[in-house]
Design a protein around this motif. Sequence first.
Motif, PDB file in Angstrom:
ATOM      1  N   ALA A   1      10.715   5.070  -3.721  1.00  0.00           N
ATOM      2  CA  ALA A   1       9.847   4.417  -2.733  1.00  0.00           C
ATOM      3  C   ALA A   1      10.680   3.838  -1.589  1.00  0.00           C
ATOM      4  O   ALA A   1      10.249   3.859  -0.426  1.00  0.00           O
ATOM      5  CB  ALA A   1       9.029   3.324  -3.406  1.00  0.00           C
ATOM      6  N   PHE A   2      11.863   3.318  -1.911  1.00  0.00           N
ATOM      7  CA  PHE A   2      12.749   2.787  -0.869  1.00  0.00           C
ATOM      8  C   PHE A   2      13.165   3.900   0.086  1.00  0.00           C
ATOM      9  O   PHE A   2      13.152   3.725   1.312  1.00  0.00           O
ATOM     10  CB  PHE A   2      13.972   2.147  -1.523  1.00  0.00           C
ATOM     11  N   LEU A   3      13.537   5.058  -0.470  1.00  0.00           N
ATOM     12  CA  LEU A   3      13.905   6.196   0.363  1.00  0.00           C
ATOM     13  C   LEU A   3      12.725   6.651   1.221  1.00  0.00           C
ATOM     14  O   LEU A   3      12.881   6.922   2.423  1.00  0.00           O
ATOM     15  CB  LEU A   3      14.381   7.354  -0.520  1.00  0.00           C
TER      16      LEU A   3
ATOM     17  N   ALA B   1      20.505  -0.902   4.255  1.00  0.00           N
ATOM     18  CA  ALA B   1      21.488  -1.122   3.183  1.00  0.00           C
ATOM     19  C   ALA B   1      20.774  -1.187   1.848  1.00  0.00           C
ATOM     20  O   ALA B   1      19.660  -1.710   1.743  1.00  0.00           O
ATOM     21  CB  ALA B   1      22.264  -2.414   3.428  1.00  0.00           C
ATOM     22  N   LEU B   2      21.438  -0.644   0.835  1.00  0.00           N
ATOM     23  CA  LEU B   2      21.013  -0.764  -0.553  1.00  0.00           C
ATOM     24  C   LEU B   2      22.230  -1.218  -1.331  1.00  0.00           C
ATOM     25  O   LEU B   2      23.200  -0.483  -1.478  1.00  0.00           O
ATOM     26  CB  LEU B   2      20.483   0.563  -1.097  1.00  0.00           C
ATOM     27  N   VAL B   3      22.171  -2.459  -1.821  1.00  0.00           N
ATOM     28  CA  VAL B   3      23.339  -3.090  -2.422  1.00  0.00           C
ATOM     29  C   VAL B   3      22.972  -3.556  -3.822  1.00  0.00           C
ATOM     30  O   VAL B   3      22.059  -4.373  -3.991  1.00  0.00           O
ATOM     31  CB  VAL B   3      23.806  -4.276  -1.547  1.00  0.00           C
ATOM     32  N   ILE B   4      23.669  -3.036  -4.836  1.00  0.00           N
ATOM     33  CA  ILE B   4      23.320  -3.296  -6.234  1.00  0.00           C
ATOM     34  C   ILE B   4      24.561  -3.766  -6.975  1.00  0.00           C
ATOM     35  O   ILE B   4      25.550  -3.031  -7.081  1.00  0.00           O
ATOM     36  CB  ILE B   4      22.770  -2.028  -6.906  1.00  0.00           C
TER      37      ILE B   4
ATOM     38  N   THR C   1      17.617  10.949  -4.978  1.00  0.00           N
ATOM     39  CA  THR C   1      17.449   9.853  -4.013  1.00  0.00           C
ATOM     40  C   THR C   1      18.735   9.632  -3.230  1.00  0.00           C
ATOM     41  O   THR C   1      18.700   9.405  -2.015  1.00  0.00           O
ATOM     42  CB  THR C   1      17.033   8.559  -4.741  1.00  0.00           C
ATOM     43  N   CYS C   2      19.872   9.693  -3.924  1.00  0.00           N
ATOM     44  CA  CYS C   2      21.160   9.551  -3.229  1.00  0.00           C
ATOM     45  C   CYS C   2      21.318  10.623  -2.152  1.00  0.00           C
ATOM     46  O   CYS C   2      21.771  10.332  -1.036  1.00  0.00           O
ATOM     47  CB  CYS C   2      22.307   9.650  -4.232  1.00  0.00           C
TER      48      CYS C   2
END
Length: 542
Positions: free
Chosen positions: A473-475, A493-496, A506-507
């Motif tokens: 969903a983020f993508l 940004a996607l920070v985990i 997704t990547c």
Amino acid sequence: MSAFSNRRCPECGSLSTGLPESPPSMGETFDPSVEPETRHYALLTSNEPPEESESTFIQSLISKTDAPLARLDKEISKLQEHLKMLEEAREFLRGYRTWNKAIFSPLRRIPPEVLREIFSWTLPSIRDALHSGRFEMGQSPWVLTQVCSRWRAVSISTPSLWSQVAIDYPQNLRTSSTYSLSLVEAQIQRSQKLKIHFYGNHKMDSRVQIQMFELLSQHSSHWEELSIGLTSAIAPLLTSLRDRIPSLARLWIQWDGWQGQIGIPSIDCFETAPSLVDVGVLNKHRFLPILLPAYQLTRYEVDCPWEEHRRILTQTLGLIEARVYVDFDEEPWPDPNEIIGLLQLQRLYVSDPQILRYLMAPALKGLALLGAPEDGSELLSHFHSFLDRSSCRLQRLCFRGHPTPSTTTEILQKCPSITELVLVHDDDNARESINALIASLTVSNLPKSTVVAPHLELVYVGCPEESYIDYAAFLEMLESRWKAENCALKTAALVIEDGPGPDPRTCAGLLGLHAEGLNLLLLDGVAAQDEMECWSFSASWN
């Protein structure tokens, strides 16, 4: 004479192929050839067992190989010794050649000032230096002194390489200190200004820690930064610093457990520090007053009761960044009879939206809020009244915790100046709200559908603990805003910090957006933790 082309396994005698077509020369004393159509040939080329009368003959043939084998082993040994001598000579010549080629090395022509810049990039981070629990001689800057005389001279004559002194007595360390006083003294002598990071441990022998801190304190006039974890044995030593820290600009104080605060009424040695502009205090266990030169601070980060915050904030003149965390407060919020004007404040974090009732910040550009689902209407009320009072042009909004989709979207719709949205959630309870918010930001393909905050240029999403984000969903949200003609998205940004990241599909989609021109940041682990702390204006000591 005919050669045989079959070979027997030396273990079981079974036949195999691959013998040379002619036997090797064994000298005049031994002839290994075998005539065809003889009994010997038949035994060699089959799996038949020998007759008892034939065994003596075969055994004699075997015995005849002993002397030639011994002779060959001796010759091979001589050749191996000769080969070893040749290899040693080759290695010597290679070394000699390399040694001479080094004369033409570009490194010899690098000016000292360039070497100093290169050396500065080899220094470990504060986190890595503290994690070692000792001075690593194989780590920069120490290792630079062991390469060659020129590197040693350049590194020793570069004070900035030696300014960072990181000393930590971790909780799992129960023995005496691994830090050498003589090495600390040598490092101090090579530096000019000092950045001290000292973290005590109340479970260890305090005498070792006191001795080290007293050594550092002898050079307090050179301190520019002090990050310290106090124990009840170290805290009283701070009194000796009063009027002896003229260069101290940054200060961070925390406590090694609640035991560290026992018997300490307050800390007042920093009140007269003439250069102190950046202060952070983590009380965590109980509030302990620390007197500060509030009027000269440009950055401020403290967890304390609201009245203490009010006292400090009303004295500040040039505050640019503040993290106001209200804690240890048992009294109800007082009426906002007097508004505190923070005229130069640009970045603000508040742990409770109620704090906004007491502040006015006309220059504010970034606001970070610690929110909860039940705060929705109250947050909106305090937020809008704060903006109306401040008349500021807010650019960045950061939510930590549980930002409700309706609250967030209403703020974004009513404040078109907000072009940067930062979302940080840290527990399972935020799963539904964070994913619902991501869905609300997704641009629908339906005709006449309303796009939420098309002016957003930056969207950051972070997870300090396990991730609860719907990555697909983020993508989809990013793709829809990136491709929409009326959306301004430029950076994401996607920070985990922990937990599984996006699946390969997704990547691939995220990297595809990056290839198309989206400025994309993907981080995990410790680097992700540091990044998220900066999002809510926490101090960076790296």
